[in-house]
Scaffold this active site. Structure first.
Site, PDB file in Angstrom:
ATOM      1  N   ASN A  35       1.014  -1.052   0.239  1.00  0.00           N
ATOM      2  CA  ASN A  35       0.169   0.135   0.170  1.00  0.00           C
ATOM      3  C   ASN A  35       0.747   1.252   0.310  1.00  0.00           C
ATOM      4  OD1 ASN A  35      -3.063  -1.469   0.144  1.00  0.00           O
ATOM      5  ND2 ASN A  35      -2.129  -1.824   1.846  1.00  0.00           N
ATOM      6  N   ARG A  48      -3.615   8.799  -0.475  1.00  0.00           N
ATOM      7  CA  ARG A  48      -4.617   8.817   0.950  1.00  0.00           C
ATOM      8  C   ARG A  48      -4.167   9.050   2.149  1.00  0.00           C
ATOM      9  NH1 ARG A  48      -7.217   8.199  -3.139  1.00  0.00           N
ATOM     10  NH2 ARG A  48      -8.520   6.765  -3.636  1.00  0.00           N
ATOM     11  N   TYR A  60      -0.197   9.850   6.693  1.00  0.00           N
ATOM     12  CA  TYR A  60       1.360   9.886   5.863  1.00  0.00           C
ATOM     13  C   TYR A  60       1.509  10.651   5.044  1.00  0.00           C
ATOM     14  CZ  TYR A  60      -0.456   4.840   6.811  1.00  0.00           C
ATOM     15  OH  TYR A  60      -0.853   3.800   7.807  1.00  0.00           O
ATOM     16  N   ALA A  68       2.452  -2.635   6.670  1.00  0.00           N
ATOM     17  CA  ALA A  68       1.584  -3.838   7.025  1.00  0.00           C
ATOM     18  C   ALA A  68       2.203  -5.361   7.824  1.00  0.00           C
ATOM     19  CB  ALA A  68       0.053  -4.258   6.727  1.00  0.00           C
ATOM     20  N   HIS A  86       9.037   3.767   9.507  1.00  0.00           N
ATOM     21  CA  HIS A  86       8.028   4.354   9.984  1.00  0.00           C
ATOM     22  C   HIS A  86       7.415   5.313   9.205  1.00  0.00           C
ATOM     23  CE1 HIS A  86       6.950  -0.572  10.730  1.00  0.00           C
ATOM     24  NE2 HIS A  86       8.234  -0.254  11.554  1.00  0.00           N
ATOM     25  N   ARG A 100      -0.076   4.208  17.970  1.00  0.00           N
ATOM     26  CA  ARG A 100      -1.565   3.733  16.913  1.00  0.00           C
ATOM     27  C   ARG A 100      -2.262   2.514  17.752  1.00  0.00           C
ATOM     28  NH1 ARG A 100      -0.199   4.049  10.543  1.00  0.00           N
ATOM     29  NH2 ARG A 100      -2.735   3.859  10.993  1.00  0.00           N
TER      30      ARG A 100
HETATM   31  O1  CA2 Z   1       3.976   4.548   9.697  1.00  0.00           O
HETATM   32  C1  CA2 Z   1       4.127   3.653   8.475  1.00  0.00           C
HETATM   33  O2  CA2 Z   1       4.939   4.135   7.707  1.00  0.00           O
HETATM   34  C2  CA2 Z   1       3.989   2.118   8.344  1.00  0.00           C
HETATM   35  O3  CA2 Z   1       4.443   1.215   8.224  1.00  0.00           O
HETATM   36  C3  CA2 Z   1       2.726   1.888   7.537  1.00  0.00           C
HETATM   37  C4  CA2 Z   1       1.830   0.661   7.183  1.00  0.00           C
HETATM   38  C5  CA2 Z   1       1.109   0.062   8.509  1.00  0.00           C
HETATM   39  O4  CA2 Z   1       0.607  -0.574   8.459  1.00  0.00           O
HETATM   40  C6  CA2 Z   1       2.080   0.312   9.492  1.00  0.00           C
HETATM   41  O5  CA2 Z   1       1.680  -0.247  10.665  1.00  0.00           O
HETATM   42  C7  CA2 Z   1       2.960   1.714   9.848  1.00  0.00           C
HETATM   43  C8  CA2 Z   1       0.831   1.119   5.871  1.00  0.00           C
HETATM   44  C9  CA2 Z   1       1.526   1.559   4.955  1.00  0.00           C
HETATM   45  C10 CA2 Z   1       0.311   2.208   3.998  1.00  0.00           C
HETATM   46  O6  CA2 Z   1       0.359   2.993   3.373  1.00  0.00           O
HETATM   47  C11 CA2 Z   1      -0.669   4.146   2.989  1.00  0.00           C
HETATM   48  C12 CA2 Z   1      -0.581   5.304   2.241  1.00  0.00           C
HETATM   49  C13 CA2 Z   1      -0.866   5.763   2.089  1.00  0.00           C
HETATM   50  C14 CA2 Z   1      -2.568   5.498   1.436  1.00  0.00           C
HETATM   51  C15 CA2 Z   1      -2.865   4.581   2.073  1.00  0.00           C
HETATM   52  C16 CA2 Z   1      -1.988   3.611   2.965  1.00  0.00           C
END
Ligand code: CA2
Length: 144
Positions: free
Chosen positions: A12, A19, A24, A77, A100, A107
């Site tokens: 993702n 998004r 992010y 994830a 991260h 969170r």
């Molecule tokens: O904070 C981070 O970088 C994470 O690795 C991001 C993951 C999450 O599952 C981890 O717990 C923390 C999620 C990445 C999804 O990235 C997106 C970016 C923009 C829009 C939607 C999803």
């Protein structure tokens, strides 16, 4: 000896900047790549990759054993689920920094545990995409 730093990104993260900007930010993965290049010491090189597939990430970690001097990884994830990525990183002998974008500790509880942290030489969370820049600078300074 290779001077390429692999910057691996999990599922993702291709949506970065499109998004959930409140979590992010607004920057895209292309901006992350430019930032990594800008923070890379002379003589080092960046290869930024992203996949939504666990096996692909594992294959890149295997490739890195011969082709990279360090790995910066945001497993997304898979951080919280993947023993397979941990096992692959355990077979990689050079520095590994886990990044991260968000502060995972602020969170949901399921984001507080990381399999990858059992191998990582450093862990950065909550600095936004600047965490990648810090990770690249750290590996360049570790490797001289
Ligand atoms: O904070 C981070 O970088 C994470 O690795 C991001 C993951 C999450 O599952 C981890 O717990 C923390 C999620 C990445 C999804 O990235 C997106 C970016 C923009 C829009 C939607 C999803």
């Amino acid at each position: 000896m290779t001077r390429t730093i692999y910057v691996l990104n999990g599922p993702n993260l291709n949506l970065l900047g499109q998004r959930q900007p409140e979590i992010y930010g607004h920057d895209t993965l292309k901006t992350v790549e430019d930032l990594c290049r800008a923070n890379c010491a002379e003589g080092f090189d960046i290869r930024l990759l992203q996949s939504n597939h666990e096996g692909q990430i594992i294959d890149w970690i295997h490739e890195a054993r011969h082709a990279a001097c360090a790995i910066v990884i945001n497993p997304a994830a898979y951080t919280h689920t993947s023993v397979a990525i941990l096992d692959a990183l355990n077979a990689f002998e050079a520095p590994v920094i886990e990044v991260h974008i968000s502060n995972v500790h602020k969170r949901e509880a399921f984001r507080h545990h990381s399999y990858v942290s059992l191998r990582a030489d450093g862990v950065i969370a909550g600095l936004g995409i600047e965490g990648y820049a810090a990770a690249v600078r750290r590996v360049c300074s570790l490797l001289g």
